[in-house]
Design a protein around this motif. Structure first.
Motif, mmCIF file in Angstrom:
data_model
loop_
_atom_site.group_PDB
_atom_site.id
_atom_site.type_symbol
_atom_site.label_atom_id
_atom_site.label_comp_id
_atom_site.label_asym_id
_atom_site.label_seq_id
_atom_site.Cartn_x
_atom_site.Cartn_y
_atom_site.Cartn_z
ATOM 1 N N ARG A 1 -10.534 -2.087 -5.942
ATOM 2 C CA ARG A 1 -9.961 -3.556 -4.890
ATOM 3 C C ARG A 1 -11.406 -3.020 -3.953
ATOM 4 N N LYS A 2 -10.914 -4.135 -3.427
ATOM 5 C CA LYS A 2 -12.200 -4.119 -1.284
ATOM 6 C C LYS A 2 -11.224 -2.615 -1.165
ATOM 7 N N GLU A 3 -12.367 -1.500 -0.554
ATOM 8 C CA GLU A 3 -12.042 -0.955 0.817
ATOM 9 C C GLU A 3 -12.786 -2.031 2.046
ATOM 10 N N THR A 4 -11.800 -1.742 3.290
ATOM 11 C CA THR A 4 -12.192 -1.916 4.530
ATOM 12 C C THR A 4 -12.548 -0.702 5.529
ATOM 13 N N ASP A 5 -13.692 -1.077 6.208
ATOM 14 C CA ASP A 5 -14.064 -0.127 7.073
ATOM 15 C C ASP A 5 -13.366 0.087 8.676
ATOM 16 N N VAL A 6 -11.710 -1.281 8.140
ATOM 17 C CA VAL A 6 -10.999 -0.669 9.704
ATOM 18 C C VAL A 6 -9.885 -0.624 8.798
ATOM 19 N N PRO A 7 -8.939 1.318 9.068
ATOM 20 C CA PRO A 7 -8.286 1.544 8.273
ATOM 21 C C PRO A 7 -6.363 0.988 8.890
ATOM 22 N N TYR A 8 -5.770 0.907 8.212
ATOM 23 C CA TYR A 8 -4.523 0.673 8.770
ATOM 24 C C TYR A 8 -3.509 1.914 8.853
ATOM 25 N N TYR A 9 -3.354 2.041 9.833
ATOM 26 C CA TYR A 9 -2.488 3.796 10.291
ATOM 27 C C TYR A 9 -1.141 3.773 10.321
ATOM 28 N N LEU A 10 -1.127 4.873 9.552
ATOM 29 C CA LEU A 10 0.310 5.072 9.473
ATOM 30 C C LEU A 10 1.636 6.008 10.081
ATOM 31 N N GLU A 11 1.479 5.424 10.786
ATOM 32 C CA GLU A 11 2.311 6.826 12.486
ATOM 33 C C GLU A 11 3.302 7.436 11.837
ATOM 34 N N GLN A 12 4.409 6.981 11.816
ATOM 35 C CA GLN A 12 4.825 8.092 10.937
ATOM 36 C C GLN A 12 3.774 9.344 10.373
ATOM 37 N N ASN A 13 3.176 9.728 9.045
ATOM 38 C CA ASN A 13 2.416 10.849 9.017
ATOM 39 C C ASN A 13 1.105 10.818 9.672
ATOM 40 N N MET A 14 0.643 10.105 10.654
ATOM 41 C CA MET A 14 -0.555 9.657 11.000
ATOM 42 C C MET A 14 -1.999 9.578 9.855
ATOM 43 N N ILE A 15 -1.849 8.803 8.871
ATOM 44 C CA ILE A 15 -2.456 8.787 8.049
ATOM 45 C C ILE A 15 -3.701 7.149 8.346
ATOM 46 N N ASN A 16 -4.580 7.069 7.737
ATOM 47 C CA ASN A 16 -5.292 6.261 7.849
ATOM 48 C C ASN A 16 -5.395 5.816 6.217
ATOM 49 N N ILE A 17 -5.246 4.149 6.207
ATOM 50 C CA ILE A 17 -5.872 3.705 4.815
ATOM 51 C C ILE A 17 -6.249 2.625 4.335
ATOM 52 N N SER B 1 -6.968 1.560 1.975
ATOM 53 C CA SER B 1 -7.666 0.059 0.650
ATOM 54 C C SER B 1 -5.918 0.024 -0.290
ATOM 55 N N LEU B 2 -5.737 0.019 -1.136
ATOM 56 C CA LEU B 2 -4.707 -1.395 -1.577
ATOM 57 C C LEU B 2 -3.765 0.072 -2.141
ATOM 58 N N GLU B 3 -5.466 0.772 -3.339
ATOM 59 C CA GLU B 3 -4.430 1.906 -3.873
ATOM 60 C C GLU B 3 -4.564 2.950 -3.132
ATOM 61 N N GLU B 4 -4.636 3.329 -2.441
ATOM 62 C CA GLU B 4 -4.486 4.329 -1.286
ATOM 63 C C GLU B 4 -3.224 4.001 -0.342
ATOM 64 N N LEU B 5 -3.355 2.645 -0.328
ATOM 65 C CA LEU B 5 -1.549 2.433 0.123
ATOM 66 C C LEU B 5 -0.867 3.051 -1.091
ATOM 67 N N ASN B 6 -0.818 2.364 -1.922
ATOM 68 C CA ASN B 6 0.213 3.191 -3.854
ATOM 69 C C ASN B 6 0.641 4.413 -3.768
ATOM 70 N N TRP B 7 -1.024 5.477 -2.911
ATOM 71 C CA TRP B 7 -0.658 6.968 -3.135
ATOM 72 C C TRP B 7 0.390 7.037 -2.252
ATOM 73 N N LEU C 1 1.023 -5.017 8.380
ATOM 74 C CA LEU C 1 0.803 -4.430 7.735
ATOM 75 C C LEU C 1 0.166 -5.802 6.382
ATOM 76 N N ILE C 2 0.809 -7.039 6.529
ATOM 77 C CA ILE C 2 1.244 -8.161 6.055
ATOM 78 C C ILE C 2 -0.944 -8.660 6.495
ATOM 79 N N SER C 3 -0.660 -8.717 8.044
ATOM 80 C CA SER C 3 -1.854 -9.071 8.173
ATOM 81 C C SER C 3 -2.824 -8.192 8.368
ATOM 82 N N TRP C 4 -3.058 -7.199 7.381
ATOM 83 C CA TRP C 4 -3.987 -6.266 7.403
ATOM 84 C C TRP C 4 -4.355 -6.265 6.452
ATOM 85 N N ILE C 5 -3.409 -6.265 5.058
ATOM 86 C CA ILE C 5 -3.832 -7.056 4.094
ATOM 87 C C ILE C 5 -4.582 -8.869 3.555
#
Length: 254
Positions: A9-25, A27-33, A51-55
């Protein structure tokens, strides 16, 4: 070694940052990972407005964003909201989806202490020993933990000992097993403590042996160097003796 994630699926140049684990996401596949590998850290704050806005805005998946927004409005459980995210792409297998949904449903309506214990237990089961120790120690520092049965506190200390064993910290593990026994009087904890002390002694013996071997090699290198220097000095003496003989024979240095 890194892990390769195939994204269909589509990847983005603007990541979603998961602060608790300091991970940039990205794509949706990475979010599922992330969902698959960090299930124990998911809580009600995970499916957030951000998260909903980012999606919607970055992944351009308006249908999924709409489903999640409706789920939040209807106050659907976290397990069902996460299932929507997993069903939106084919990263997780059906078995993995079912297991994750069950794991999230298990912590629904449980107290903070119970949730912390479940997260720590899952980290231990998944061999994330440092995370497990950190979560167990946070749990023990909670004021409410003092109200737990002593057998439960003993089991927590036992699990901390198991985590230290997984990190090869046998002395620390032995002390944790002793604490566990002090609380729950479980003979198994004493056996684990004895085994941990035995492993600590064996480990230290091996370390001493390795140091002794290294020291022996260093001494051998020094002796070899001395021998080499002695050979050089001996050759130099031979040259001097020959020069002295030539000088005494001819009245001059050769």
């Amino acid at each position: 070694m890194g892990e390769l994630i195939l994204c269909n699926r589509k990847e983005t140049d603007v990541p979603y940052y998961l602060e608790q684990n300091m991970i940039n996401i990205y794509s949706l596949e990475e979010l599922n990972w992330y969902i698959l590998n960090h299930t124990e850290y998911l809580d009600d704050s995970f499916v957030s407005d951000d998260l909903i806005s980012w999606i919607a805005e970055e992944l351009k998946d308006l249908e999924l964003a709409g489903q999640l927004k409706e789920a939040v409005r209807k106050k659907i459980t976290l397990a069902k909201k996460v299932r929507l995210l997993m069903d939106a792409c084919g990263f997780c297998t059906k078995k993995e989806k079912d297991e994750i949904e069950y794991a999230l449903a298990e912590v629904e309506n449980k107290s903070e202490i119970e949730c912390m214990k479940i997260r720590a237990d899952r980290s231990l089961m998944n061999h994330r020993y440092v995370m497990a120790i950190r979560e167990y120690m946070r749990l023990l520092q909670k004021e409410e933990t003092g109200k737990l049965a002593t057998s439960v506190i003993g089991n927590i200390w036992n699990n901390i000992g198991v985590a230290h064993t997984g990190l090869f910290l046998y002395r620390d593990a032995a002390r944790c097993f002793k604490k566990a026994y002090d609380y729950n009087n479980n003979p198994a904890c004493m056996r684990e403590m004895e085994e941990a002390w035995r492993m600590a002694a064996q480990d230290e013996k091996e370390q001493i042996y390795e140091v002794s071997e290294e020291l022996q090699k260093t001494l051998e290198d020094i002796h070899k160097q001395w021998n080499d220097e002695e050979e050089v000095l001996e050759a130099f003496r031979d040259v001097l003796d020959k020069k002295k003989y030539i000088y005494e024979s001819n009245g001059r240095w050769a």
